[in-house]
Structure formats: structure tokens, C-alpha cells
Design a protein around this motif. Structure first.
Motif, PDB file in Angstrom:
ATOM      1  N   SER A 279       0.824  -1.208   0.000  1.00  0.00           N
ATOM      2  CA  SER A 279       0.000   0.000   0.000  1.00  0.00           C
ATOM      3  C   SER A 279       0.854   1.253   0.000  1.00  0.00           C
ATOM      4  N   ASN A 280       0.487   2.207  -0.832  1.00  0.00           N
ATOM      5  CA  ASN A 280       1.034   3.549  -0.693  1.00  0.00           C
ATOM      6  C   ASN A 280       0.256   4.217   0.434  1.00  0.00           C
ATOM      7  N   GLY A 402       8.220   6.060  -4.875  1.00  0.00           N
ATOM      8  CA  GLY A 402       7.093   6.001  -3.949  1.00  0.00           C
ATOM      9  C   GLY A 402       5.825   6.637  -4.472  1.00  0.00           C
ATOM     10  N   ASN A 403       5.647   6.635  -5.801  1.00  0.00           N
ATOM     11  CA  ASN A 403       4.495   7.308  -6.399  1.00  0.00           C
ATOM     12  C   ASN A 403       3.485   6.358  -7.028  1.00  0.00           C
ATOM     13  N   ALA A 435       8.976   1.883  -0.633  1.00  0.00           N
ATOM     14  CA  ALA A 435       8.059   2.219  -1.718  1.00  0.00           C
ATOM     15  C   ALA A 435       6.657   2.525  -1.233  1.00  0.00           C
ATOM     16  N   SER A 436       6.323   2.139   0.009  1.00  0.00           N
ATOM     17  CA  SER A 436       4.994   2.401   0.563  1.00  0.00           C
ATOM     18  C   SER A 436       4.907   3.723   1.302  1.00  0.00           C
ATOM     19  N   ASN A 437       6.032   4.430   1.427  1.00  0.00           N
ATOM     20  CA  ASN A 437       6.088   5.679   2.201  1.00  0.00           C
ATOM     21  C   ASN A 437       5.708   5.447   3.663  1.00  0.00           C
ATOM     22  N   PHE A 438       5.939   4.226   4.148  1.00  0.00           N
ATOM     23  CA  PHE A 438       5.644   3.901   5.541  1.00  0.00           C
ATOM     24  C   PHE A 438       6.833   4.301   6.401  1.00  0.00           C
ATOM     25  N   ASP A 439       6.579   5.096   7.421  1.00  0.00           N
ATOM     26  CA  ASP A 439       7.660   5.587   8.280  1.00  0.00           C
ATOM     27  C   ASP A 439       7.229   5.447   9.728  1.00  0.00           C
ATOM     28  N   SER A 440       8.105   4.848  10.533  1.00  0.00           N
ATOM     29  CA  SER A 440       7.760   4.607  11.931  1.00  0.00           C
ATOM     30  C   SER A 440       9.044   4.513  12.753  1.00  0.00           C
TER      31      SER A 440
END
Length: 508
Positions: A279-280, A402-403, A435-440
Motif C-alpha cells: 500500500s502507498n 514512492g508514487n 516504496a509504501s512511504n511507511f515511516d515509523s
């Protein structure tokens, strides 16, 4: 390696053997072969010189045929074995290692291989303009020196659990021609074959290296690596005898040949082709973890395994191969199709009827089939999914920046060795940028814990985090395949699926 992992690895290999058949074929040894001849290898995409220091599928056929690495994993024990490095000693704190290099090795140019070439290659991986999924390991090397022509000592800023992954992934390059290598102009290694010619978009012709450091090898006179974008055309070429090896044929095409005595279908023991939907998370409704979990419950993984992958692999909710110390059979089956749970989660997030794009590489039929199965499951779960086929270049460009326009179907590797290599390097999972722009912050801490030590507690923490957040939903852990004519004996490969033809030969 702990005994439990050895037993698990042995069981996994037994299953792979039933699927793939005998790798070497007929029990023949290298010395029994007559030698000579030229093997033709077919692959769907051209080699990618700019990514020679990464793991990139189109380079599987040329890396280990033209170059060598420092070490190579034994596929049964997963212990590193000598290649250009003959032995090594690590300090007790794991912050330094001394490598003793093989004497009497020359590059195809005739220049002697020395410690300076190892230092140059490591520094090349550190370069910002050079692509490598193991750059984080190279960056941890804070000091490197050649104590003599065949000894290298490396100092690290911290202990890292995947140092030998770097040594196995990284071909040692010729410092005099490296920039030309990146441009596809010259390919100078220490391996069993030299590059005779390269025609972009068409293929590579290799010829035997008469000065290879393994005495008496290779047996073959040459290797042709040819680009053939259509799996059906590969199949026709193999059946007609025009070629001897097909890399990653469409699974349904490999199934056609599986019972044919004229061929062997080898499913790589690395099991490093894991199909997923991701998922983006910048886009609604995929920014809601409940929607992502609902998607994970909506997908029929067994149907994907049976219909898209011809039964090659196993369904899984985790990215790991069974060879990975992070593999947990109890957690691997966490998600399976449960439309009721999927609808409940999607409704709770207020996402019923919401549009969701499902992007895929239109040039890869397997991913298209998977995308269609994903679409069917999401419709049943209450979403409004739309398939978005993209040309390969467009898909991978959007993947890299990431688009991608919503969900995306693809395949990843790096699940077979150190777990740190996946969470620190594999682009779908990279905790620093993915690539999902997931940041944690929690995920970055998990990744760092996996990197600094092979800690079973860290494996469990990583698995729980990935299962909870579902920015990547793994579907099927499968394998790269080599469809091989029975005339070709002793084809081998590394744990990164680089083809090894050192001992290979052809029979009549």
C-alpha cells in the motif's frame, strides 16, 4: 547455525528436491563430462549494468559467470565458504574482520587480483551514485586497509548480522574498468568466462576464460545470454533445442515441462521470490491500518499459489524463506482469506465503496493474474478496486520514487538469509525509506535491533510489527526457477540465485 534451524533447513530442502528433481542430473560428475560446447540462456529482460553491485534479476546469469565474490554460502548449512577470500577471522566483539585472499588470481585483462581490488569494490558500494541494497552494510565499515597484497582488515562501527550477505552479493570488480562496467562498455572480472560482446536489448556472448583460477575449469567453451521477453517464446526455444536454460519462465509454462524427461525444472532452494501486495500509505483509504488489514484478510492466497504460480511455493503472511532464522511457521499463516473479517475491518474504517487502485507491471503475466485475484477479493470485501496496468519502466520508476497510485502487486527477495538485509535493504521493507512511504520510529528501531544481532526476540518483534501494520501484505513465498535441458549437467547457483557454470558441461 543453531540445530533447530539446520533441521528446518534440511526439511525445506527435501521439499524443494521433490519439486525440482535432481539438480545435477544423472549423478554425473564434472570429470565425467566431455566438456566443450556453448550454452544458451534465455531471460526476459536485458542485463542492467548500472545495478551490478545490487541483486537485480536480469544480472543473475552474468554476475557469477564473469565475476567472483569473496565468499559463497553453502546452501545446506548456510555457512559462508571460501571463494576469493580463502579464510577469515573476526574479533570477539564482531567489530573487525581480517580476510585472507586467494593468490594466483588474475582479472580477464591479465592484471593480478589483490587486496586493493577488495577495498575499491567496498568503496564503490559506498558511493552515492552506485546502487546496492547492501549499502547500509558497506556504510558501517569505518576503516579498511590492505596489510599486504592478499590480506584485508575491515573495521565496523558496530557489529552487523549480515556482513557475509554483503560478501556474497558483491562481485569483485576491476578498478581500472569499473566506470565502463556501469555504462555497459566493458566487463572485466575474475570469473570462468569473459565477455566477448554485449548488444543492449539483445544479449551477451561469453567465452571461456583460459586463465581461470580453478584449474581445468570451466568445461564449456562459451555461454550466450539472450533476451526473450515472452515466456511462450522461451518455451518454444527450449523445446526446439535452440537453448538450454530458461530463467523464470511463467509458472504455468514451467508446469508444462515438469514431467518431460528432456528437461529439469529447478526451483531455487533460496525461495527468495515472494509475491506481495503493498500500500502507498500516503493515499486514502490505505493510510488506515484497518483497511490494510482488511485487504490482507480479503485475498485468496491459495488461489494465487495454484492459478498464478502453478503450485511453486507456499502461502505466507511473512516475507521469510524457511532458511531464515526469523521464519515462524505459527505466524506465517496468520492471514488467510476471511471475507467476514475483511468486511468488518473495512466497514469500521468507513471505507466501504471507496475506490482503490491496484497497479502492476503489465509486462509480467504472473503479476497481472495475481492483481486480478486481488481485485476479486477486494470487491467481495466492500472496496471498489480498479486495475492499473503499467509498462515496466513506468512501474519501476513509480516504485522507486514512492508514487504508485494505491495498492501495487510485485515480487521481492532477501527473505532467505539475514533478516536485517530485508528490513534494511529490500526496497518494499527498507525501514529508512520504502516504496509504501511507511515511516515509523518503532520500525526503524526493530530494523536496527535485527541488524546489530541475531536475537530471536528481535525476530518475534519484527514479525509482530509487520503482521500488525500490513504496509506490505505477503502472499506467497515462491522461488526463482531454472528450466534446464537434460543435456546440461551440473548447473549450480548461489543463495542469491547467481548462476554458477564452473562445473557445467553438455552431453550429446
Amino acid at each position: 547455525m543453531n540445530q533447530q534451524l539446520v533441521h528446518r533447513r534440511t526439511a525445506a530442502l527435501a521439499g524443494a528436491a521433490l519439486l525440482a528433481g535432481a539438480l545435477m542430473g544423472c549423478g554425473a560428475s564434472a570429470s565425467a563430462g566431455p566438456g566443450g560446447g556453448t550454452v544458451t540462456i534465455l531471460q526476459s529482460a536485458d542485463i542492467a549494468p548500472t545495478t551490478f553491485l545490487s541483486q537485480n534479476n536480469p544480472n543473475f546469469a552474468i554476475i557469477r559467470t564473469v565475476f567472483n565474490t569473496l565468499t559463497t554460502y553453502d546452501r545446506k548449512t548456510l555457512q559462508p565458504q571460501p571463494e576469493l577470500a580463502t579464510s577469515w577471522q573476526q574479533s570477539s566483539d564482531k567489530k573487525s574482520i581480517t580476510l585472507h585472499l586467494r593468490d594466483g588470481v588474475t582479472f580477464h585483462s591479465g592484471r593480478e587480483f589483490t587486496a586493493d581490488d577488495v577495498l575499491f569494490t567496498l568503496k564503490a558500494v559506498q558511493r552515492k551514485d552506485v546502487s546496492s541494497q547492501l549499502k547500509h552494510v558497506a556504510a558501517a565499515i569505518t576503516g579498511m586497509k590492505a596489510t599486504d597484497a592478499h590480506t584485508v582488515t575491515l573495521t565496523l562501527q558496530q557489529p552487523v548480522s549480515n556482513l557475509f550477505d554483503l560478501f556474497e552479493l558483491m562481485p569483485i570488480v576491476d578498478q581500472a574498468t569499473f566506470d565502463d562496467l556501469l555504462k555497459g562498455r566493458r566487463f572485466v572480472g575474475t570469473g570462468p568466462f569473459t565477455v566477448d560482446s554485449y548488444t543492449p536489448g539483445v544479449g551477451v556472448k561469453l567465452k571461456k576464460n583460459p586463465h581461470y583460477w580453478k584449474t581445468g575449469l570451466p568445461h564449456l567453451d562459451g555461454v550466450n545470454i539472450e533476451v526473450q521477453s515472452q515466456s511462450q517464446s522461451m518455451l518454444s526455444s527450449l523445446r526446439s533445442g535452440q537453448s538450454e536454460v530458461g530463467l523464470d519462465l511463467a509458472p504455468l509454462d514451467t508446469a508444462v515441462l515438469r514431467g518431460d524427461p528432456a528437461f529439469r525444472v529447478i526451483a531455487s532452494e533460496a525461495d527468495d521470490a515472494t509475491y506481495y501486495v503493498a500500500s502507498n500509505v500516503k493515499l486514502k483509504p490505505l493510510d488506515d491500518v484497518r483497511v490494510r488489514q482488511g485487504i490482507a484478510w480479503a485475498i485468496d492466497r491459495q488461489r494465487i499459489l495454484d492459478q498464478a504460480l502453478a503450485g511453486i511455493g507456499r502461502t505466507s503472511s511473512l516475507p521469510w524463506s524457511e532458511s531464515s532464522p526469523a521464519f515462524d511457521p505459527a505466524k506465517a499463516g496468520t492471514y488467510h482469506q476471511d471475507i467476514g473479517k475483511a468486511r468488518q475491518l473495512i466497514a469500521a474504517a468507513g471505507a466501504v465503496g471507496k475506490p482503490v487502485n491496484v497497479a502492476f507491471n503489465s509486462g509480467f503475466l504472473t503479476n497481472q493474474t495475481i492483481a486480478e485475484i486481488v481485485q476479486f477479493g477486494l470487491k467481495n470485501a466492500g472496496l471498489d478496486p480498479k486495475l492499473v496496468p503499467l509498462q515496466a519502466a513506468d512501474f519501476f520508476a513509480k516504485l522507486g520514487n514512492g508514487n504508485l497510485p494505491g495498492l501495487y502487486v510485485n515480487v521481492h527477495g532477501f527473505g532467505q538469509l539475514s533478516p536485517a538485509t530485508l528490513v534494511k535493504g529490500a526496497f518494499p521493507f527498507n525501514a529508512k525509506k520504502n516504496a509504501s512511504n511507511f515511516d515509523s520510529p518503532e520500525y526503524r528501531a526493530v530494523a536496527d535491533q535485527l541488524w546489530s544481532a541475531n536475537d530471536p526476540a528481535a525476530y518475534g518483534r519484527a514479525n509482530d510489527f509487520l503482521l500488525e501494520n500490513q504496509f506490505v501484505s505477503d502472499l506467497v513465498v515462491s522461488a526463482h526457477t531454472f528450466t534446464v535441458s537434460s543435456r546440461l549437467k551440473n548447473l549450480d547457483y548461489t543463495m542469491y540465485d547467481y548462476i554458477d557454470l564452473d562445473d557445467a558441461y553438455l552431453t550429446d
